[in-house]
Enzyme design. Structure first.
Site, short mmCIF file in Angstrom:
data_model
loop_
_atom_site.label_atom_id
_atom_site.label_comp_id
_atom_site.label_asym_id
_atom_site.label_seq_id
_atom_site.Cartn_x
_atom_site.Cartn_y
_atom_site.Cartn_z
N GLU A 83 -51.61 -1.12 -1.32
CA GLU A 83 -50.86 0.26 -1.84
C GLU A 83 -51.97 1.25 -2.38
O GLU A 83 -52.71 0.69 -3.30
CB GLU A 83 -49.93 -0.31 -2.72
CG GLU A 83 -49.26 0.42 -3.64
CD GLU A 83 -48.58 1.57 -2.77
OE1 GLU A 83 -47.54 1.50 -2.32
OE2 GLU A 83 -48.77 3.00 -3.23
N ASP A 132 -43.64 6.77 3.82
CA ASP A 132 -43.24 8.12 3.28
C ASP A 132 -43.17 8.99 4.66
O ASP A 132 -44.01 8.89 5.60
CB ASP A 132 -44.80 8.89 2.63
CG ASP A 132 -45.13 8.18 1.31
OD1 ASP A 132 -44.09 7.44 0.79
OD2 ASP A 132 -46.30 7.90 1.07
N GLU A 209 -35.47 0.55 -1.00
CA GLU A 209 -34.40 0.27 0.16
C GLU A 209 -33.24 0.30 -0.83
O GLU A 209 -32.15 0.69 -0.54
CB GLU A 209 -34.55 -0.99 0.94
CG GLU A 209 -33.27 -1.51 1.49
CD GLU A 209 -33.70 -2.70 2.59
OE1 GLU A 209 -33.74 -2.61 3.58
OE2 GLU A 209 -33.34 -3.82 1.70
#
Ligand SMILES: C[S@@+](CC[C@H](N)C(=O)[O-])C[C@H]1O[C@@H](n2cnc3c(N)ncnc32)[C@H](O)[C@@H]1O
Length: 227
Positions: A83, A132, A209
């Site tokens: 990340e 993204d 989500e």
């Protein structure tokens, strides 16, 4: 292999990062962080104090809900996550420490920097969850699923390994299908529409989500198996 040299990320730390998160990152990241080797590839198996049954890779884990819950359910599997934004890295670190998780290692930076150090045939699954979308055509090269990365993913996966992509984005979903139709390393596993409209069995949701569902956007789950 073609690796992308430039990365797109300027500021990786949000303006509002708390002192507690800063401290956590500076004191504990070293215990879980993957350091790039000066030569050769990373031996992911040596990063753990057990012999993993499988190695699973997640790109862009956000706050880490999916990878952390998968790791808790599967202590004999090794999980590698990346990340680029440091707020997410502080969040996953908190979860790893609070749950005493032994089977996650993280690369807290742009995954493009990690790609050259990943050996062939090491991963059982690669998860790319809600990447993204970069919806404008001129930004196609920034999308995580692209022709070059799909070639890399095919190299990193074992045969029969899975590339799993979830998205709720009306531009990104057809984009993934377009890219995957124009390569010959993977087969799309869906046989009927519920195979991509329903999450797989034992699915672990993500923060993104949950936001998409709350805002009435429909997630799509695309599973590709390496030939
Ligand atoms: C829309 S968010 C989804 C986060 C998480 N997967 C979820 O579902 O909640 C996309 C994430 O991918 C991360 N990301 C984008 N490009 C990346 C890169 N090149 N390397 C590592 N992470 C990346 C972003 O920082 C962001 O956290």
């Amino acid at each position: 292999m073609d690796y992308v040299k430039k990365t797109f990320f300027g500021r990786r730390k949000g303006k509002g990062m708390s002192k507690a998160k800063e401290d956590l990152l500076s004191t504990r990241m070293k215990d879980f962080e993957i350091i790039l080797p000066t030569k050769g590839k990373i031996d992911f198996f040596k990063l753990f104090d057990f012999t993993p049954k499988k190695v699973i890779f997640e790109i862009g884990y956000g706050d880490g809900e999916h990878i952390v819950n998968m790791a808790l359910k599967n202590p004999d599997i090794a999980f590698i996550g990346t990340e680029v934004f440091m707020n997410g890295n502080a969040s996953i670190l908190r979860k790893i420490i609070d749950n005493n998780i032994k089977n996650i290692r993280i690369f807290p930076d742009d995954v493009n920097l990690l790609f050259p150090f990943i050996p062939s045939g090491v991963f059982d699954t690669i998860f790319v969850l809600y990447p993204d979308p970069w919806p404008k055509n001129r930004n196609e090269e920034r999308r995580m699923i692209n022709k070059n990365n799909v070639k890399l993913f095919a190299d990193f996966l074992k045969s029969d390994g899975n590339l799993f992509v979830a998205s709720d984005h009306p531009v990104y979903i057809p984009w993934v299908l377009f890219v995957m139709q124009n390569q010959d390393s993977f087969t799309w596993t869906a046989l009927k529409s519920s195979d991509f409209t329903n999450p797989p069995k034992d699915w672990e949701t993500t923060r993104y989500e949950q936001k998409a569902i709350a805002e009435n956007r429909k997630p799509i789950y695309l599973n590709f198996v390496k030939k």
